[in-house]
Scaffold this motif. Structure first.
Motif, mmCIF file in Angstrom:
data_model
loop_
_atom_site.group_PDB
_atom_site.id
_atom_site.type_symbol
_atom_site.label_atom_id
_atom_site.label_comp_id
_atom_site.label_asym_id
_atom_site.label_seq_id
_atom_site.Cartn_x
_atom_site.Cartn_y
_atom_site.Cartn_z
ATOM 1 N N LEU B 316 -7.882 7.339 3.105
ATOM 2 C CA LEU B 316 -7.749 6.092 2.692
ATOM 3 C C LEU B 316 -8.883 5.136 2.221
ATOM 4 C CD1 LEU B 316 -4.728 4.734 4.716
ATOM 5 C CD2 LEU B 316 -4.771 5.727 2.551
ATOM 6 N N PHE B 320 -10.134 3.821 -1.261
ATOM 7 C CA PHE B 320 -10.467 2.249 -1.429
ATOM 8 C C PHE B 320 -11.909 2.197 -2.033
ATOM 9 C CE2 PHE B 320 -12.235 -1.582 -0.019
ATOM 10 C CZ PHE B 320 -11.198 -2.343 0.334
ATOM 11 N N VAL B 323 -11.403 2.963 -5.584
ATOM 12 C CA VAL B 323 -10.824 1.697 -6.285
ATOM 13 C C VAL B 323 -11.687 0.590 -6.660
ATOM 14 C CG1 VAL B 323 -9.037 -0.294 -6.183
ATOM 15 C CG2 VAL B 323 -8.387 2.022 -5.496
ATOM 16 N N ILE C 27 -4.052 4.121 -8.011
ATOM 17 C CA ILE C 27 -4.723 4.529 -6.610
ATOM 18 C C ILE C 27 -4.340 3.493 -5.607
ATOM 19 C CG2 ILE C 27 -6.526 4.793 -5.355
ATOM 20 C CD1 ILE C 27 -8.066 6.041 -7.628
ATOM 21 N N THR C 28 -4.311 2.007 -5.936
ATOM 22 C CA THR C 28 -4.120 0.787 -5.210
ATOM 23 C C THR C 28 -2.520 1.118 -4.603
ATOM 24 O OG1 THR C 28 -5.451 -0.369 -6.551
ATOM 25 C CG2 THR C 28 -3.756 -1.429 -5.139
ATOM 26 N N ALA C 30 -0.860 3.955 -4.522
ATOM 27 C CA ALA C 30 -0.511 4.829 -3.634
ATOM 28 C C ALA C 30 -0.940 4.654 -2.227
ATOM 29 C CB ALA C 30 -1.115 6.225 -4.359
ATOM 30 N N VAL C 31 -2.490 3.905 -2.245
ATOM 31 C CA VAL C 31 -2.713 3.489 -1.034
ATOM 32 C C VAL C 31 -1.635 2.720 -0.118
ATOM 33 C CG1 VAL C 31 -4.528 2.472 0.413
ATOM 34 C CG2 VAL C 31 -5.239 4.083 -1.485
ATOM 35 N N VAL C 285 -6.842 -2.884 5.214
ATOM 36 C CA VAL C 285 -7.080 -2.169 4.091
ATOM 37 C C VAL C 285 -6.161 -2.498 2.719
ATOM 38 C CG1 VAL C 285 -7.080 0.415 3.031
ATOM 39 C CG2 VAL C 285 -8.309 -0.138 5.095
ATOM 40 N N LEU C 289 -7.682 -4.292 -0.603
ATOM 41 C CA LEU C 289 -7.399 -3.464 -1.702
ATOM 42 C C LEU C 289 -6.569 -4.176 -2.913
ATOM 43 C CD1 LEU C 289 -7.898 -0.521 -2.800
ATOM 44 C CD2 LEU C 289 -6.024 0.348 -2.003
#
Lengths: 243, 438, 403
Positions: B316, B320, B323, C27-28, C30-31, C285, C289
């Motif tokens: 993760l 991060f 991003v 991606i954001t 997904a996370v 996180v 994010l």
């Protein structure tokens, strides 16, 4: 010194093809003061960009200082531009965050001179345009005419083969324009070749030679004054550099 | 030229403070988060005894009877040994050093009646334990070798307990009361806190080391209790401590030091000989009966010292970081395109494409280094947070030089990667577009 | 009134920055979704019912070191003392405490043969006196409690006469629901009848698969180390006891050390400390994010607005209202967000398949995908609002100025 033969430049988009220059030929000799005129859209700017090696062309040959420009890569062209050409723009194009000293310093940095030599050259160049007292000022603190004089100092500092001026007085009022023009003439008399693009017929008349571009071709080729002896000219340049 | 580029970068940072701070914050957060996670991972996975980790072996024997098995370990070998096996294999003289080991604990009864008794964890071991695991002594030394055969009540304590009981003085020769038994102190060790606690991964991977060490040979005499796991597979009548000593219950650990492959081979042969001997008297009846020697690194892997949560977090945190970097690319595109006119001027004045490219990469690197520094600061903050969240890890979460360098390197590498495309784009733009009118 | 076509062609002209936002949103997403999924799983884990009267319980360890010739009377005296304290409902000696992370377990089977064939179910073994069930507060759903005379005090292998098991274990071993009265086999010929079933009781190890399978036995082990569990009238009384109980027990007999005086709430907190730490980290996180992505959108849209000031002015001059301009940027953002989410959902599914494969994760909560989608749209609109607002304020006069 500079010789263009049958230069062709075409801009292509998906829909249209514009012939900016077609079979364009021109020769400029050392010490000349050439004015290039023409209506807007005639190809003046393209001519200027190709002469300054900022743009490539589709066909023809361009010999600059005995080098075939089309055979050079970007690094070699940049080096040649840096050493042989001094640019002067209508909007001065000084870098706003750099003071006068650092602005004049820009081409010398890319030339790779030592710090000592750069300092010497910058001071000389600024002295030549009468601004050595304001070395630490930012461009925004100067008038338009003064800014253009700094730009001229920047163009001269590397002792180029010729100056390439694009409407150098276009953004100036008439008094300042006259002063800048006088300065350019002075520089020319001291031996530096000048190629000036302008739409101002009166200004153009003050040059030794006028070239008129229409539809990407030279329409009128006339010589106003005999060219000075090239040998004599280069000696003069050397003297100025020493001074 | 580098100093010139750095000067230009500094000027450009000053000109676009908000955009630049956004990028520095983005890189900083990315680095901060991933460094926090990486530090924990790295520290957990770190070789606790690099000089000897490949010479120290934990001994496992497959002692199950027919039809029995153990699903707790991957290779199904039981983690611990029975007392008889620990005693028997201790007769081998093949290893350079060897020790039996048992986690235990005592009520410590101070001499003065004013101080109340307290509980301390302890370990029953053999005299070579300290040499094997490179435990430094402050006073005295380990007990004599013969005590491992003919037990006497001697003890080694750690400096923390020595401070508490004896004000840090040399306590060698003095008495320590453990429960109802008096022990003579023969040595005091310096602070020793391997992380992970590799010599006993059964009872908390990151637990504190014990403060009291007594001879293993005292087990049958004082009926030293086990504070660790006791696993049995056989139905036996275990009604007393003596029954337990004779039983198939697995509750002892065993470590050997085998300095090279030859000795390791010889030791394996010795153990296999022992197993076939035991098979004659009805033990080791399982078809898998055998021995497994695992060195420190293998032993840590077997015991999954790094929890799977950490692997998820590493994944993760890199997403991060990704991003943050994509974000930075976007902001860099904006920043560089704003500067296109200046680039046009520089090109006209003789800068080559590669010079413009390098200038912008230097620009990005400066932002990267600043972001990395911010990331380090945020990482420290993150580790502080981890310390409060995971109290048991507190001693191992700190950044060493390697990690600090790594953080800056990641920040630099990531920002240069992020800057490649914008820098390439800007150095390819046609300068003439920006020269005509500014 | 959404003018998608011109927006699309504008996006195509700014390929790289559009692509970057799409990737970032993907991606954001997904996370965020996978992170929230893990958070939800941990939350569910932690909120499992223990079956105990959590907030009223406290526990402690006794380590005696004197001549323990008469441990039984010592234990009886301790309990008499504890039960007589004001605010105490009941107390019991126990070999292990639920959720404490340490204790005994054993494999049990429905017949001797099954046991010999290793067909056993793991279960926690809880030993204590007849007060044990009342102290824990577990609910008896079938059968009876232990009687006083069934309790044995011994240091040897005991002769246990009765067992109470949890419903979960009963269901495991006797799927027909007829566990009561049946025998449970421990191997070695030991078999004990089941006399009662309790509704639910948590075990000692929160991550053990047999967490809910527990066996209670009427037996007190005579050892130097033992545990007591005390049930108070309420939370306040329990808190009061936490500070008092050690002193009272030591005063009664000084030849011992009392350790680990803790409330059940604290034990639960400790048992799940890694899970709650993981949750905290994941929250941080996820929030950071989302913040970064929002800032990135603000940055890039602001840049786009700056680049298009002249174009915006021209549009205004040609009659576009402020709302039109605002709508243009919001629509553009919605379009980008949708594309990003499409990629993001793909990534989430892939990521989850990978995670589940690698770490034996519990099933993914698919409801999070629509929720996450909604959240990302809100974030997108919120972050585009400010720069879009600024764009809508561009004066139409700009169109005629040359900058």
């Amino acid at each position: 010194m500079l010789k263009m033969t049958n230069i062709k430049k075409i801009f292509r988009t998906d829909l249209v093809e514009t012939h900016a220059l077609r079979n364009f030929s021109l020769e400029v000799n050392e010490g000349e003061f050439v004015a290039v005129t023409g209506p807007s859209g005639s190809g003046k700017t393209t001519f200027l960009n190709i002469t300054g090696m900022l743009e490539t062309f589709n066909s023809g040959t361009y010999m600059l200082d005995d080098k075939d420009v089309s055979q050079l890569n970007d690094n070699q062209r940049s080096k040649l531009r840096n050493e042989k050409i001094g640019f002067i723009f209508q909007s001065f194009n000084l870098i706003p965050d750099l003071n006068l000293f650092d602005n004049v310093d820009v081409p010398l940095r890319y030339r790779g001179f030592s710090a000592k030599e750069r300092k010497q050259r910058i001071e000389n160049a600024l002295e030549r345009v009468g601004l050595s007292a304001r070395m630490k000022h930012l461009p925004s603190q100067l008038s338009g005419g003064q800014q253009q004089r700094v730009a001229i100092a920047r163009a001269l500092a590397g002792e180029p083969l010729f100056l390439l001026a694009d409407e150098p007085t276009g953004n100036l009022d008439s008094l300042m324009a006259r002063q800048v023009m006088q300065l350019l003439e002075e520089i020319n008399q001291q031996g530096t070749t000048i190629i000036m693009v302008t739409h101002d017929a009166e200004l153009a008349r003050r040059a030794q030679r006028n070239i008129h571009i229409v539809d990407g071709q030279v329409s009128d080729y006339q010589q106003l004054q005999p060219v000075l002896d090239a040998q004599e000219e280069s000696e003069k340049v050397a003297e100025i550099a020493k001074a | 030229m580098l100093s010139y580029y750095l000067k230009l970068s500094w000027l450009s940072i000053k000109r676009t403070p908000i955009l630049t701070s956004l990028m520095i914050v983005a890189i900083g957060l990315g680095i901060g988060v991933s460094m926090t996670v990486l530090t924990v991972n790295y520290m957990m996975d770190k070789d606790p005894i690099p000089e000897k980790s490949h010479q120290l072996y934990h001994v496992q024997l497959y002692t199950y009877g027919k039809g029995h098995s153990n699903s707790n370990t991957e290779d199904q070998f039981p983690v611990q040994l029975t007392y008889p096996d620990a005693m028997n294999i201790h007769h081998s003289n093949v290893p350079l050093r060897k020790t039996r080991s048992l986690s235990t604990g005592f009520s410590v009864i101070p001499e003065s009646a004013d101080s109340p008794p307290f509980i301390e964890s302890a370990r029953a071991i053999d005299h070579q334990f300290f040499d094997m695991f490179k435990v430094p002594f402050l006073f005295g030394a380990t007990w004599d070798a013969e005590i491992d055969q003919s037990p006497r009540e001697v003890v080694v304590i750690n400096t923390e307990l020595n401070d508490q009981l004896f004000n840090g003085e040399n306590s060698v020769g003095r008495t320590l009361n453990l429960g109802t038994v008096s022990y003579t102190i023969v040595g005091v060790i310096s602070s020793w806190q391997p992380a992970p606690k590799f010599y006993d991964l059964n009872n908390g991977n990151f637990n504190d080391s014990e403060s009291i060490f007594i001879p293993f040979s005292l087990l049958p005499i004082h009926e030293i209790p086990s504070w660790g796991n006791n696993n049995g597979w056989k139905n036996e009548n275990v009604n007393s401590y003596q029954d337990k000593l004779a039983s198939e219950i697995m509750w002892n650990q065993y470590w050997v030091e085998l300095p090279n492959e030859e000795i390791k081979f010889a030791y394996l042969q010795w153990i296999e000989g022992y197993i076939s001997e035991q098979q004659k008297i009805g033990r080791f009846q399982h078809e898998k009966a055998g021995v497994s020697l695992k060195n420190v690194v293998q032993w840590m892997k077997t015991n999954q010292v790094v929890p799977s949560d950490n692997s998820i977090l590493v994944g993760l945190s890199f997403m991060f970081l990704a991003v943050c970097m994509i974000n930075t690319i976007g902001l860099l595109l904006a920043k560089f395109l704003q500067r296109a006119p200046e680039v046009g001027v520089r090109r006209a004045l003789g800068a080559s494409r590669s010079q413009i490219f390098i200038q912008h990469l230097v620009d990005v690197s400066l932002i990267g280094v600043l972001g990395g520094l911010l990331g380090l600061a945020l990482g420290q903050l993150g580790l502080l947070g981890v310390k409060t969240l995971y109290t048991s890890y507190s001693q191992l979460v700190h950044m060493d030089l390697t990690l600090i360098v790594l953080a800056i390197a990641i920040a630099l590498g990531a920002s240069i990667t992020a800057g490649m495309y914008p820098a390439w784009l800007i150095c390819r733009t046609n300068p003439s577009v920006y020269l005509k009118i500014q | 009134m959404f003018e998608i076509k011109p927006i699309l062609s504008a996006l195509l002209r700014h390929k790289s920055s559009t692509l970057l936002i799409i990737l970032q949103i993907a991606i954001t997403f997904a996370v965020v979704v996978n992170g929230t999924s893990i958070i939800k799983q941990r939350m569910d884990l932690m909120s499992r019912d223990t079956g105990l009267v959590n907030d009223k319980l406290i526990t402690l360890n006794i380590n005696s070191f004197g001549k323990n010739s008469d441990q039984e009377s010592n234990i009886r005296a301790d309990l008499e003392l504890l039960r007589s304290l004001p605010g105490v409902v009941d107390a019991a000696p126990m070999n292990q405490i639920p959720l404490s992370g340490s204790g005994d377990s054993s494999g049990v089977a429905v017949s001797q043969e099954a046991h010999d064939n290793q067909e056993v179910t793991g279960a926690g073994m809880y030993r204590g006196d007849s007060h044990m069930l009342n102290t824990l507060g577990v609910k008896l759903v079938a059968g009876r409690l232990f009687s006083e005379d069934e309790v044995t005090y011994t240091s040897e292998r005991p002769d246990v006469k009765a067992l109470i098991i949890t419903q979960s274990l009963a269901d495991n071993l006797f799927p027909n629901g007829d566990a009561l009265g049946k025998l449970l086999y421990f191997g070695g010929g030991i078999q004990v009848p089941i006399v009662g079933i309790v509704e639910h009781m948590s075990g000692s190890w929160v991550s053990w698969s047999s967490f809910d399978n527990n066996v209670l036995m009427p037996m007190v082990q005579l050892q130097n180390f033992r545990r007591y569990l005390i049930r108070a009238e309420d939370k306040q009384a329990a808190n009061h006891l936490l500070g008092e109980v050690e002193k009272l027990l030591i005063e009664r007999n000084r030849e011992r050390v009392v350790t680990g005086v803790r409330s059940m709430d604290e034990l639960i907190e400790r048992a799940y400390s890694d899970d709650s730490a993981m949750m905290t980290i994941l929250w941080i996180v996820v929030i950071l994010l989302v913040l970064i992505t929002a800032l990135g959108i603000v940055g890039i849209v602001s840049f786009n607005v700056n680049q298009r000031i002249k174009q915006i002015g021209t549009r205004r001059a040609l009659g576009a209202t402020k709302a039109d301009i605002l709508r243009y940027f919001v629509t553009e953002n919605l379009l980008i967000t949708s594309l990003g989410l499409f990629v993001g959902i793909m990534m989430t599914v892939g990521f989850n398949v990978f995670l589940a494969d690698q770490f034996e994760m519990p099933e993914f909560n698919w409801a999070l995908i629509p929720i996450g989608t909604l959240i990302m749209f809100v974030i997108g609109i919120v972050s585009v609002w400010l720069p879009a607002q600024r764009a809508s304020k561009v004066s139409p006069a700009i169109a005629t100025q040359s900058i």
